[in-house]
Design an enzyme around this catalytic site. Structure first.
Site, PDB file in Angstrom:
ATOM      1  CB  ALA A   1      -0.863  -0.149   1.366  1.00 25.11           C
TER       2      ALA A   1
ATOM      3  N   GLY B   1       0.292  -4.859   1.081  1.00 24.82           N
ATOM      4  CA  GLY B   1      -0.687  -5.108   0.122  1.00 24.82           C
ATOM      5  C   GLY B   1      -0.558  -5.346  -0.987  1.00 24.82           C
TER       6      GLY B   1
HETATM    7  N1  COA Z   1       4.535   3.139  -0.509  1.00 28.72           N
HETATM    8  C1  COA Z   1       5.033   4.422  -0.939  1.00 28.72           C
HETATM    9  N2  COA Z   1       6.345   4.222  -2.125  1.00 28.72           N
HETATM   10  C2  COA Z   1       6.947   3.276  -1.973  1.00 28.72           C
HETATM   11  C3  COA Z   1       6.400   1.917  -1.437  1.00 28.72           C
HETATM   12  C4  COA Z   1       5.346   1.871  -0.546  1.00 28.72           C
HETATM   13  N3  COA Z   1       4.844   0.590  -0.303  1.00 28.72           N
HETATM   14  N4  COA Z   1       7.454   1.069  -1.959  1.00 28.72           N
HETATM   15  C5  COA Z   1       8.300   1.743  -2.657  1.00 28.72           C
HETATM   16  N5  COA Z   1       7.974   2.973  -2.624  1.00 28.72           N
HETATM   17  C6  COA Z   1       8.804   4.071  -3.367  1.00 28.72           C
HETATM   18  C7  COA Z   1       9.794   4.504  -2.677  1.00 28.72           C
HETATM   19  O1  COA Z   1       9.666   5.558  -1.712  1.00 28.72           O
HETATM   20  C8  COA Z   1      10.887   5.136  -4.032  1.00 28.72           C
HETATM   21  O2  COA Z   1      10.038   6.350  -4.249  1.00 28.72           O
HETATM   22  P1  COA Z   1      11.283   7.555  -4.537  1.00 28.72           P
HETATM   23  O3  COA Z   1      12.172   7.216  -5.576  1.00 28.72           O
HETATM   24  O4  COA Z   1      10.149   8.889  -4.701  1.00 28.72           O
HETATM   25  O5  COA Z   1      11.745   7.781  -3.165  1.00 28.72           O
HETATM   26  C9  COA Z   1      10.434   4.346  -5.129  1.00 28.72           C
HETATM   27  O6  COA Z   1       9.278   3.417  -4.723  1.00 28.72           O
HETATM   28  C10 COA Z   1      11.533   3.047  -5.196  1.00 28.72           C
HETATM   29  O7  COA Z   1      11.556   2.525  -4.083  1.00 28.72           O
HETATM   30  P2  COA Z   1      13.231   2.350  -3.246  1.00 28.72           P
HETATM   31  O8  COA Z   1      12.955   1.999  -1.841  1.00 28.72           O
HETATM   32  O9  COA Z   1      14.028   3.395  -3.483  1.00 28.72           O
HETATM   33  O10 COA Z   1      13.728   0.802  -3.914  1.00 28.72           O
HETATM   34  P3  COA Z   1      14.757   0.091  -3.314  1.00 28.72           P
HETATM   35  O11 COA Z   1      14.990  -0.942  -4.495  1.00 28.72           O
HETATM   36  O12 COA Z   1      15.943   0.521  -2.696  1.00 28.72           O
HETATM   37  O13 COA Z   1      13.844  -0.858  -2.321  1.00 28.72           O
HETATM   38  C11 COA Z   1      11.732  -2.287  -1.398  1.00 28.72           C
HETATM   39  C12 COA Z   1      12.910  -1.738  -2.397  1.00 28.72           C
HETATM   40  C13 COA Z   1      10.798  -2.633  -1.792  1.00 28.72           C
HETATM   41  C14 COA Z   1      12.639  -3.006  -0.363  1.00 28.72           C
HETATM   42  C15 COA Z   1      11.549  -0.759  -0.784  1.00 28.72           C
HETATM   43  O14 COA Z   1      11.002   0.058  -1.832  1.00 28.72           O
HETATM   44  C16 COA Z   1      10.382  -1.091   0.500  1.00 28.72           C
HETATM   45  O15 COA Z   1      10.806  -1.591   1.539  1.00 28.72           O
HETATM   46  N6  COA Z   1       9.195  -0.699   0.245  1.00 28.72           N
HETATM   47  C17 COA Z   1       8.096  -0.597   1.352  1.00 28.72           C
HETATM   48  C18 COA Z   1       7.523  -2.188   1.413  1.00 28.72           C
HETATM   49  C19 COA Z   1       6.523  -1.925   2.573  1.00 28.72           C
HETATM   50  O16 COA Z   1       7.028  -1.730   3.641  1.00 28.72           O
HETATM   51  N7  COA Z   1       5.296  -2.440   2.070  1.00 28.72           N
HETATM   52  C20 COA Z   1       4.234  -2.555   3.030  1.00 28.72           C
HETATM   53  C21 COA Z   1       3.572  -1.075   2.960  1.00 28.72           C
HETATM   54  S1  COA Z   1       2.095  -1.411   4.106  1.00 28.72           S
END
Ligand code: COA
Length: 260
Positions: free
Chosen positions: A66, A112
């Protein structure tokens, strides 16, 4: 509705919905959830569409969860409403859809995103896929059905560990757990889903609709799944698809189901 965050491609008897916010790893914001809701309802109404495939754009993510930026400031009431509406309008709607929905998990399926994949009728993953429910690392719990569907799919102990550790599992472990039915290369992911969709679409869509209903009934605490199966089984005897399926078998030919 004009779609901004998803696109739909139709081919033969199936449709692929691609969630398309690659710069945010296809995170589910409010707009994307609404678009998915509308798209799925429209495709379910379309008698030509026998299978829906759901995937994410790019090579990195199915859906990374999400959209955290949208709910970070929510109150207790808003948090509850977010989960309740999301479950009702999208996640439960997919699970109970008459048209089979396959999740093609092409990368991260987190929070999500994994809950969305779990609401689908079954899952196929590419070998680069990573799955998890990281919510407790954010101080919240899965709210789109994850605490219910993950134990249903992989068992309580494994689900508890995944939820408590907030960790990710790779595609091979997800396969070993029974969370995904197949693992393939990223290039072969959609072709494999299309192949499975082809096999499904040869069968009676009316019978499949009843089978989905009966299987799902077994996971509802207040419904007798066996009784639902009996009713659904009986109902099939009154359908044109049943007449065609049994007649075709006896005439030693391939059935051409009318879908009614
Ligand atoms: N909500 C909002 N934005 C998100 C997102 C989420 N769940 N997951 C990734 N993004 C965004 C990041 O903020 C980033 O945006 P930006 O470039 O404007 O800063 C972009 O997507 C790329 O993500 P990034 O974190 O830079 O990629 P990464 O390869 O370093 O890491 C993940 C990948 C998936 C490990 C990491 O993005 C992450 O942990 N995401 C959240 C996962 C999560 O907790 N989901 C459950 C939500 S309830």
């Amino acid at each position: 509705m004009d779609f901004e965050n998803i696109y739909i491609e139709e081919e033969n008897n199936f449709a692929t919905i691609t969630i398309n916010r690659p710069s945010k790893l296809n995170a589910l914001n409010r707009r994307t959830i609404e678009e998915l809701q509308v798209a799925i309802a429209e495709l379910d109404e379309d008698a030509n569409i026998k299978v829906i495939i759901l995937t994410g754009s790019g090579e990195k993510a199915f859906v990374a969860g999400a959209d955290i930026s949208e709910f970070a400031h929510f109150s207790v009431k808003e948090g509850r409403q977010l989960a309740a509406l999301g479950q009702k309008n999208l996640f439960n709607a997919i699970e109970n859809l008459s048209t089979p929905v396959i999740a093609a998990i092409n990368g991260f399926a987190l929070g999500g995103g994994l809950e969305l994949a779990m609401a689908c009728h079954f899952r196929v993953a590419s070998s680069n896929a990573r799955m998890g429910l990281p919510e407790v690392s954010l101080g919240v719990i899965p709210g789109y059905g994850g605490t219910q569907r993950l134990p249903q799919l992989i068992g309580k102990g494994r689900a508890m560990e995944m939820i408590m550790t907030a960790g990710m599992i790779d595609a091979d472990k997800a396969f070993a757990y029974g969370l995904v039915n197949h693992v393939t290369s990223l290039e072969e992911l959609l072709p494999l889903c299309v192949k499975i969709a082809g096999r499904i679409s040869n069968n009676s869509s009316v019978a499949i609709k009843h089978a989905i209903k009966a299987v799902n009934a077994g996971f509802k605490y207040d419904v007798d799944g066996y009784a639902v199966e009996v009713d659904a089984f009986g109902h099939c005897f009154g359908t044109d698809d049943f007449k065609e399926g049994t007649t075709a078998f006896l005439e030693k030919r391939k059935a051409d189901f009318p879908g009614s």
